[in-house]
Design a protein around this motif. Structure first.
Motif, PDB file in Angstrom:
ATOM      1  N   MET A   1      52.511  74.032  26.018  1.00 21.99           N
ATOM      2  CA  MET A   1      52.577  72.596  25.722  1.00 21.99           C
ATOM      3  C   MET A   1      54.014  72.127  25.567  1.00 21.99           C
ATOM      4  N   THR A   2      54.802  72.869  24.766  1.00 20.40           N
ATOM      5  CA  THR A   2      56.173  72.437  24.494  1.00 20.40           C
ATOM      6  C   THR A   2      57.053  72.539  25.733  1.00 20.40           C
ATOM      7  N   ARG A   3      56.635  73.364  26.718  1.00 20.18           N
ATOM      8  CA  ARG A   3      57.439  73.520  27.937  1.00 20.18           C
ATOM      9  C   ARG A   3      56.962  72.636  29.076  1.00 20.18           C
ATOM     10  N   THR A   4      55.682  72.241  29.058  1.00 23.62           N
ATOM     11  CA  THR A   4      55.111  71.597  30.243  1.00 23.62           C
ATOM     12  C   THR A   4      54.678  70.150  30.037  1.00 23.62           C
ATOM     13  N   THR A   5      54.746  69.638  28.785  1.00 21.36           N
ATOM     14  CA  THR A   5      54.308  68.265  28.525  1.00 21.36           C
ATOM     15  C   THR A   5      55.327  67.569  27.619  1.00 21.36           C
ATOM     16  N   PRO A   6      55.268  66.239  27.520  1.00 20.55           N
ATOM     17  CA  PRO A   6      56.174  65.533  26.605  1.00 20.55           C
ATOM     18  C   PRO A   6      55.778  65.632  25.146  1.00 20.55           C
ATOM     19  N   THR A   7      54.654  66.287  24.843  1.00 18.96           N
ATOM     20  CA  THR A   7      54.182  66.400  23.468  1.00 18.96           C
ATOM     21  C   THR A   7      55.091  67.334  22.683  1.00 18.96           C
ATOM     22  N   ALA A   8      55.587  66.856  21.546  1.00 22.96           N
ATOM     23  CA  ALA A   8      56.516  67.629  20.727  1.00 22.96           C
ATOM     24  C   ALA A   8      55.790  68.300  19.575  1.00 22.96           C
ATOM     25  N   LEU A   9      56.223  69.505  19.233  1.00 27.42           N
ATOM     26  CA  LEU A   9      55.689  70.254  18.097  1.00 27.42           C
ATOM     27  C   LEU A   9      56.674  70.192  16.941  1.00 27.42           C
ATOM     28  N   TRP A  10      56.193  69.727  15.782  1.00 29.11           N
ATOM     29  CA  TRP A  10      56.948  69.808  14.536  1.00 29.11           C
ATOM     30  C   TRP A  10      56.152  70.662  13.561  1.00 29.11           C
ATOM     31  N   ASN A  11      56.846  71.417  12.722  1.00 27.14           N
ATOM     32  CA  ASN A  11      56.190  72.249  11.718  1.00 27.14           C
ATOM     33  C   ASN A  11      55.897  71.435  10.465  1.00 27.14           C
ATOM     34  N   ASP A  12      54.695  71.599   9.919  1.00 26.19           N
ATOM     35  CA  ASP A  12      54.320  70.818   8.737  1.00 26.19           C
ATOM     36  C   ASP A  12      54.694  71.564   7.459  1.00 26.19           C
TER      37      ASP A  12
END
Length: 349
Positions: free
Chosen positions: A1-12
């Motif tokens: 996801m983080t490499r192939t889409t604009p969706t960003a991952l943040w840690n909660d």
């Protein structure tokens, strides 16, 4: 996801150990709140008990609350340091660490703005959480105007998200009118999808509404998808952020959106081990049959419709009251933890 889409991952979490591992999964930011901050301090007494004592020594006239909040600020600054390279790479859009304003200030817009400005100055990549109540939304506009990147929180519904998005836009436009820089600001607007689901389940049980149990896992997803579409259609410069995870749908159904997913680290491990392929589903609508069933619940309609509530109603919405009470309780718990460190019970070992 983080490499192939604009969706960003943040840690909660601002827990340095968890954030370091999350960055290895592709995380480009982190969020926190009073419950999480308290849990992190309590989880690591070997680290934080000596540090609380040191803070008390450095601040000899400070009370429990001030010492506790200094601990939270110290934790946030350290976590923000880990994200600095990402912040520079993304020119401020990512690489940010969220710190939440004191929930005890939720009725005072001026106090929220003042604390937001203070927290924003702790590190260049801090983003500040302000609750999406009527008072908080007023504070968001002014804080944005003063150069604070905002993360709207205590937010569960589309009308709250839209009001917050509008407030941030107004603040950005005021800065632009005075030729103040906005190019490295990175606002986000949270919808706590899992907490909306929690509330709808309580309402169904309270009011005796008959509905398929699995449909109640989709209310937050429906609000998040609609919020994302509204933000995209209106050209808001803030992004939707999904928080408060209860199921994998709050990740898998949002992949592909220009938004932020912010699950706790344990959920990231679950997602990575799930075998679910992260394909773009952001534009796939929730099954109309599920939406029709959820619309039996008046609070779902209020949460899902863009005009489902006016700002005067935000603070009385059930999920808002539940969450504010939890955040206020976490503040009290942190006070008590500091008290036990500084004034231990003589009858306990």
């Amino acid at each position: 996801m983080t490499r192939t889409t604009p969706t960003a991952l943040w840690n909660d979490s601002a827990d340095v150990e968890e954030l370091t591992r999350s960055i290895g999964f592709g995380a480009v930011g982190a969020t926190c709140n009073p419950v999480i901050a308290y849990a992190t301090i309590k989880k690591h007494p070997e680290t934080w008990v000596p540090r609380i004592r040191d803070i008390a020594d450095r601040m000899p006239t400070a009370g429990e609350s001030e010492i506790g909040w200094q601990s939270v600020k110290d934790m946030s600054v350290e976590a923000a340091k880990l994200l600095e390279p990402i912040f520079k790479k993304h020119h401020g859009r990512n690489g940010r660490l969220s710190i939440q304003t004191d929930p005890r200030l939720h009725r005072d817009a001026e106090a929220l703005v003042a604390q937001a400005v203070e927290f924003s100055g702790l590190a260049e990549n801090i983003i500040v959480k302000i609750p999406a109540t009527k008072t908080g939304i007023e504070a968001m506009e002014e804080a944005t105007y003063r150069g604070v990147s905002i993360n709207a929180t205590v937010s569960f519904t589309v009308p709250q998200a839209v009001a917050a998005g509008e407030a941030v836009e107004s603040g950005l436009r005021r800065r632009e009118a005075e030729r103040l820089d906005v190019t490295t600001m990175g606002p986000v607007v949270t919808i706590m999808g899992g907490r909306l689901d929690d509330w709808l389940k309580k309402v169904v049980a309270r009011d005796g509404i008959e509905i398929e149990p699995e449909y109640l896992e989709w209310g937050g997803v429906a609000a998040l998808k609609r919020g994302h579409k509204v933000f995209r259609d209106r050209g808001y410069r803030s992004r939707i952020l999904c928080a408060a995870y209860r199921n994998h749908l709050q990740w898998s159904e949002l992949v592909g959106g220009d938004l932020v997913v912010s699950p706790p680290f344990a959920w990231q491990e679950k997602f990575n081990a799930s075998g679910i392929e992260p394909v773009s589903k952001i534009d796939q609508p929730v099954d109309p049959k599920i939406i029709a069933a959820l619309e039996q619940i008046p609070d779902f309609v209020r949460a899902h419709q863009v005009d489902g509530m006016i700002p005067d109603e935000f603070e009385s919405f059930g999920a808002t009251r539940v969450t504010l009470r939890q955040f206020l309780a976490a503040d009290a718990d942190l006070d008590a933890l500091v008290r036990d460190v500084l004034v231990p019970n003589p009858l306990e070992n």
